[in-house]
Design a protein around this motif. Structure first.
Motif, short mmCIF file in Angstrom:
data_model
loop_
_atom_site.label_atom_id
_atom_site.label_comp_id
_atom_site.label_asym_id
_atom_site.label_seq_id
_atom_site.Cartn_x
_atom_site.Cartn_y
_atom_site.Cartn_z
N UNK A 1 0.37 10.19 -2.60
CA UNK A 1 0.98 10.60 -1.32
C UNK A 1 0.00 10.59 -0.16
N UNK A 2 -1.25 11.03 -0.39
CA UNK A 2 -2.22 11.03 0.69
C UNK A 2 -2.49 9.63 1.20
N UNK A 3 -2.68 8.68 0.28
CA UNK A 3 -2.95 7.30 0.67
C UNK A 3 -1.79 6.74 1.49
N UNK A 4 -0.57 7.02 1.06
CA UNK A 4 0.60 6.52 1.79
C UNK A 4 0.62 7.01 3.23
N UNK B 1 0.82 -1.22 0.00
CA UNK B 1 0.00 0.00 0.00
C UNK B 1 0.85 1.26 0.00
N UNK B 2 2.16 1.10 0.20
CA UNK B 2 3.06 2.25 0.19
C UNK B 2 3.92 2.28 -1.06
N UNK B 3 3.55 1.51 -2.08
CA UNK B 3 4.42 1.40 -3.24
C UNK B 3 4.42 2.69 -4.06
N UNK B 4 5.28 2.72 -5.08
CA UNK B 4 5.47 3.94 -5.84
C UNK B 4 4.24 4.42 -6.58
#
Length: 266
Positions: free
Chosen positions: A56-59, A49-52
């Motif tokens: 940015x908000x989701x991360x 869920x933190x992939x490229x």
């Protein structure tokens, strides 16, 4: 522009849709966590869920590292040791005990994991053991009675992988694990965790259509299917169950007295 971008133009405003199930799920978790808490990501994986490709908000919204006292990641896959946003990581055995002390955790959350649980009672017993009184178990998982859950049961195993590649071509093949769907209804969650020590606040919900094959026609058909489904057959199950706080003071004394009295009369 993807089919989702065309049908959900609001995605451009922050990177999520109006019916994004992940954002709905993590909104509840964000409302529950506090800076002094220990949080467990059960089934943390590699941290996809933190992939490229994530906005940015989701991360930041789905990342609790630095916002709570400790984030612990657990997974049967050794890739959890490579997860970039954990304070502590452990590889666990499927169906085994969790490497955590009794009543040591405030919140356990798992995303697309419960469908892989083979033995719900044993799983629930470990969750209850490690959670503090008043702690929360949160899960996002397919609803067994939604079209995804039903398809999982009726489609022969020999065709599942081929079908998934057609309807969801971007699905990471390395993240495919056996599914059982034994804890994927509101009722089965209640039965696994129990009522005496838990209160349950889950619900079913439709998310952004995913199994559409990347086509506008597919997206429209899945959207129509989801819209036509009654609540019991919505696509996703969002679980929010709280371990009951231990009674204190006079109330605790009265409960102990009732238990002792019951023992004396049997």
């Amino acid at each position: 522009m993807t089919v989702v971008d065309r049908w959900r133009p609001e995605t451009a405003a922050g990177g999520f849709t109006r019916d994004d199930e992940d954002i709905a799920f993590y909104t509840h978790i964000n409302a529950l966590v506090r800076p002094d808490m220990v949080v467990v990501d059960l089934g943390a994986g590699r941290g996809s869920r933190f992939d490229g490709g994530s906005a940015p908000f989701r991360k930041s919204f789905c990342n609790f590292q630095g916002r709570v006292r400790k984030v612990i990641g657990l997974d049967v896959d050794p890739v959890v040791m490579e997860h970039p946003h954990l304070d502590e990581a452990h590889v666990i055995e499927a169906g085994g005990s969790l490497p955590l002390a009794d009543s040591s955790v405030d919140v356990i959350f798992c995303e697309w994991v419960v469908e892989h649980v083979e033995h719900p009672k044993e799983f629930a017993r470990e969750v209850q053991r490690v959670l503090k009184p008043g702690g929360w178990f949160c899960a996002l998982t397919p609803n067994r009675f939604g079209y995804v859950g039903i398809s999982n049961k009726v489609v022969p195993e020999a065709f599942k992988d081929r079908l998934m590649r057609r309807v969801w071509p971007e699905r990471p093949q390395e993240d495919v694990f056996p599914t059982f769907y034994r804890m994927n209804t509101l009722g089965s969650v209640r039965r696994a965790l129990g009522e005496e020590n838990w209160t349950h606040h889950g619900y079913t919900s439709n998310g952004t259509p995913r199994y559409h094959g990347g086509t506008a026609v597919g997206f429209a058909l899945v959207s129509l299917l989801q819209w036509s489904m009654p609540p019991a057959m919505r696509t996703n199950l969002l679980v929010f169950s709280q371990k009951r706080p231990q009674p204190t003071g006079a109330h605790a004394f009265s409960l102990d007295a009732v238990r002792r009295s019951s023992q004396l009369t049997h």
